[in-house]
Scaffold this active site. Sequence first.
Site, PDB file in Angstrom:
ATOM      1  N   ARG A 234       0.695  -0.989   0.139  1.00 57.58           N
ATOM      2  CA  ARG A 234       0.431  -0.284   0.157  1.00 57.58           C
ATOM      3  C   ARG A 234       1.114   1.087   0.496  1.00 57.58           C
ATOM      4  O   ARG A 234       2.009   0.924   0.686  1.00 57.58           O
ATOM      5  CB  ARG A 234      -0.893   0.032   1.737  1.00 57.58           C
ATOM      6  CG  ARG A 234      -2.451  -0.520   1.673  1.00 57.58           C
ATOM      7  CD  ARG A 234      -3.008  -0.356   0.592  1.00 57.58           C
ATOM      8  NE  ARG A 234      -4.574  -1.073  -0.209  1.00 57.58           N
ATOM      9  CZ  ARG A 234      -4.352  -2.375  -0.640  1.00 57.58           C
ATOM     10  NH1 ARG A 234      -3.202  -2.656  -1.960  1.00 57.58           N
ATOM     11  NH2 ARG A 234      -5.356  -2.805  -0.687  1.00 57.58           N
ATOM     12  N   ASP A 258       4.325  -0.438  -6.670  1.00 59.85           N
ATOM     13  CA  ASP A 258       2.601  -0.694  -7.183  1.00 59.85           C
ATOM     14  C   ASP A 258       2.142   0.019  -7.034  1.00 59.85           C
ATOM     15  O   ASP A 258       1.007  -0.351  -7.533  1.00 59.85           O
ATOM     16  CB  ASP A 258       2.657  -2.470  -7.876  1.00 59.85           C
ATOM     17  CG  ASP A 258       2.217  -2.534  -8.610  1.00 59.85           C
ATOM     18  OD1 ASP A 258       2.612  -2.811  -9.167  1.00 59.85           O
ATOM     19  OD2 ASP A 258       0.740  -3.300  -7.523  1.00 59.85           O
ATOM     20  N   GLU A 263      -2.676   7.325  -5.284  1.00 62.45           N
ATOM     21  CA  GLU A 263      -2.531   7.066  -6.487  1.00 62.45           C
ATOM     22  C   GLU A 263      -3.881   6.283  -7.561  1.00 62.45           C
ATOM     23  O   GLU A 263      -3.878   6.546  -8.599  1.00 62.45           O
ATOM     24  CB  GLU A 263      -2.238   4.875  -6.523  1.00 62.45           C
ATOM     25  CG  GLU A 263      -3.155   4.259  -5.433  1.00 62.45           C
ATOM     26  CD  GLU A 263      -2.406   2.603  -5.521  1.00 62.45           C
ATOM     27  OE1 GLU A 263      -1.502   3.252  -5.860  1.00 62.45           O
ATOM     28  OE2 GLU A 263      -2.721   1.935  -5.098  1.00 62.45           O
ATOM     29  N   HIS A 294      -0.697  -0.520  -9.409  1.00 62.10           N
ATOM     30  CA  HIS A 294      -1.162  -1.423  -9.093  1.00 62.10           C
ATOM     31  C   HIS A 294      -1.663  -2.921  -9.786  1.00 62.10           C
ATOM     32  O   HIS A 294      -2.886  -2.735  -9.658  1.00 62.10           O
ATOM     33  CB  HIS A 294      -2.441  -0.528  -8.142  1.00 62.10           C
ATOM     34  CG  HIS A 294      -2.994  -0.508  -6.718  1.00 62.10           C
ATOM     35  ND1 HIS A 294      -2.742  -0.186  -5.512  1.00 62.10           N
ATOM     36  CD2 HIS A 294      -2.586  -2.686  -6.585  1.00 62.10           C
ATOM     37  CE1 HIS A 294      -3.820  -1.479  -4.746  1.00 62.10           C
ATOM     38  NE2 HIS A 294      -3.435  -2.414  -5.778  1.00 62.10           N
TER      39      HIS A 294
HETATM   40  C1  COI Z   1      -5.836  -5.880  -2.522  1.00 64.92           C
HETATM   41  O1  COI Z   1      -6.080  -7.129  -3.492  1.00 64.92           O
HETATM   42  O2  COI Z   1      -6.273  -5.333  -1.830  1.00 64.92           O
HETATM   43  C2  COI Z   1      -5.643  -5.033  -4.107  1.00 64.92           C
HETATM   44  O3  COI Z   1      -4.884  -4.591  -3.747  1.00 64.92           O
HETATM   45  C3  COI Z   1      -5.810  -5.052  -5.200  1.00 64.92           C
HETATM   46  C4  COI Z   1      -6.212  -4.448  -6.643  1.00 64.92           C
HETATM   47  C5  COI Z   1      -7.310  -4.311  -6.856  1.00 64.92           C
HETATM   48  C6  COI Z   1      -7.208  -3.087  -5.047  1.00 64.92           C
END
Ligand code: COI
Length: 330
Positions: A234, A258, A263, A294
């Site tokens: 995160r 990432d 973001e 991401h």
């Molecule tokens: C999660 O699964 O928490 C991710 O970071 C993926 C994203 C599609 C929000």
Amino acid sequence: MKIIAYGIREDELPYVKEWENDNQIKIETVPDLLDEKTVQLAANHDAIVAYQQKDYTPELIKKIRDLNIKYLSIRNTGVDNVDGDAVNQYGLIVTNVPSYSPSAVAELSIAKLLELFRKTPQFNRKMKNNDFTWEPDISKEIRTQTIGVIGTGRIGQTAIKIFKAFGAKVIGYDIYQNPTLKEEGIYVDTLEELYAKSTVITIHSPATEDNYHLLDDEAFNKMQDGVHILNMARGTLIDTNALIRALDSGKVAGAALDTLENETDYFNRKLKESQVNGTFKNLLQRENVLITPHTAFYTEPAVRNMVIDALNASKDLIETGHSDKEVKFK
Ligand code: COI
């Protein structure tokens, strides 16, 4: 049973169809993300399935409950963008998909570290300029590194296995220690120890109130000179301005990110050059910083599991009032 699934992309549709065929239940899919405006589309449904990095605000949660909908199944893992107090206050039941594919995320950390070490951006640039020289872009090897893994849940554990297979020394830190990893002697007692010993630090923790800006100026100062940083978790776990200072001073030799602070204004959107600014612009100009939007989760098996598991959770909630994927907010 009436389920509406928000933010459904083209690549998710085959998995929705697969679930519909297996369960003989029709799902209403909409491309829009769930927010205070689009929530009206959920009227007369029993449950909502959604995925997004946008916030699930108290206003949105109230509006879901005003439509008399009790169930929200999120088809991703992180719930840091869900207002837990509002969920409890309005009596919404939320499920997530806690483990759609730890390999998807762990593998990107390793791929990005290899790119950083093998100087992929530098050699790509050189090749475009007919420059076939080697220097100064000599690489390190993963087996000579001490990899510090922050967060040893499912993703962290998968990363540990892969880094070990490369022959690296791996150390870990987590407030919840995994008994098997403990027996293997992976854990250090403090983050300070991890900072001091690691040549690469990879973060695999969920975002909580307690770890906001975990890597700040103070943390970077405790690290080895020339450390490499990987963040597939995160954006809020790193103070981006502190990272920029650490890159400028050479304390951090390279970073793969990432996830980044703020973001949601950027990721999964096609922007004009003039719209990219601030820390994003700064970081994107550096060859020793690799940014991906991401995408760590974005693999075929992961996306399939996200869709199927979320729809299963939604069905369980409608049929029984419960699901083993329920998220408890304190
Ligand atoms: C999660 O699964 O928490 C991710 O970071 C993926 C994203 C599609 C929000």
